[in-house]
Design a protein around this motif. Structure first.
Motif, PDB file in Angstrom:
ATOM      1  N   CYS A  21      30.782   8.029  14.933  1.00 24.42           N
ATOM      2  CA  CYS A  21      30.745   7.333  16.223  1.00 24.42           C
ATOM      3  C   CYS A  21      30.053   5.984  16.090  1.00 24.42           C
ATOM      4  N   ASP A  23      29.131   3.856  18.235  1.00 26.70           N
ATOM      5  CA  ASP A  23      28.124   3.523  19.240  1.00 26.70           C
ATOM      6  C   ASP A  23      26.913   4.461  19.217  1.00 26.70           C
ATOM      7  N   ILE A  24      26.832   5.309  18.197  1.00 30.49           N
ATOM      8  CA  ILE A  24      25.690   6.215  18.057  1.00 30.49           C
ATOM      9  C   ILE A  24      25.062   5.990  16.681  1.00 30.49           C
ATOM     10  N   CYS A  87      31.978  12.426  19.703  1.00 29.37           N
ATOM     11  CA  CYS A  87      31.154  11.331  20.209  1.00 29.37           C
ATOM     12  C   CYS A  87      30.637  11.625  21.619  1.00 29.37           C
ATOM     13  N   ARG A  88      31.482  12.202  22.461  1.00 32.02           N
ATOM     14  CA  ARG A  88      31.017  12.609  23.802  1.00 32.02           C
ATOM     15  C   ARG A  88      29.907  13.648  23.687  1.00 32.02           C
ATOM     16  N   GLN A  91      26.728  11.898  22.758  1.00 33.30           N
ATOM     17  CA  GLN A  91      26.129  11.223  23.916  1.00 33.30           C
ATOM     18  C   GLN A  91      25.468  12.237  24.858  1.00 33.30           C
ATOM     19  N   GLU A  92      26.137  13.357  25.069  1.00 40.31           N
ATOM     20  CA  GLU A  92      25.559  14.408  25.917  1.00 40.31           C
ATOM     21  C   GLU A  92      24.262  14.941  25.321  1.00 40.31           C
ATOM     22  N   GLN A  95      21.520  12.347  25.930  1.00 38.46           N
ATOM     23  CA  GLN A  95      21.082  12.357  27.330  1.00 38.46           C
ATOM     24  C   GLN A  95      20.259  13.594  27.666  1.00 38.46           C
TER      25      GLN A  95
END
Length: 105
Positions: A21, A23-24, A87-88, A91-92, A95
């Motif tokens: 990912c 963006d991570i 990737c989701r 992100q989870e 968060q």
């Protein structure tokens, strides 16, 4: 020991997420600290540095850990080869500040 095995799995999943990912990113200092903690825990349980090194570099253990991580992801509704879903999930995890999420940013 399950605590060490599960923690290594979390590090492996976080590493797969950061590699997949754009963006991570990894929190490398945190990941290094976690690995150092696990090595210390293994020593406290009576394992030698050579035994720990053999465990983490073993091809058989890497293959077993990959299967374990894939099963963990699938149990959380993520196919390991579905990069957008991975990737989701990453992100989870960030968060929710889970163990995996704390290794990522």
């Amino acid at each position: 020991m399950a605590e060490i095995d599960d923690a290594l799995m979390h590090v492996a999943i976080a590493d797969a997420i950061r590699k997949s990912c754009n963006d991570i990113n990894a929190r490398l200092i945190r990941a290094y600290s976690e690995l150092t903690r696990l090595k210390s825990l293994a020593r406290d349980l009576g394992y030698t540095d050579d035994e720990v090194e053999a465990y983490v570099t073993s091809k058989a253990e890497k293959a077993r850990m990959k299967v374990k991580a894939e099963q963990y992801l699938q149990a959380n509704g993520v196919r390991p080869d579905d990069i957008p879903a991975l990737c989701r999930f990453g992100q989870e995890q960030i968060q929710a500040q889970t163990v995996i999420g704390q290794l990522l940013r």
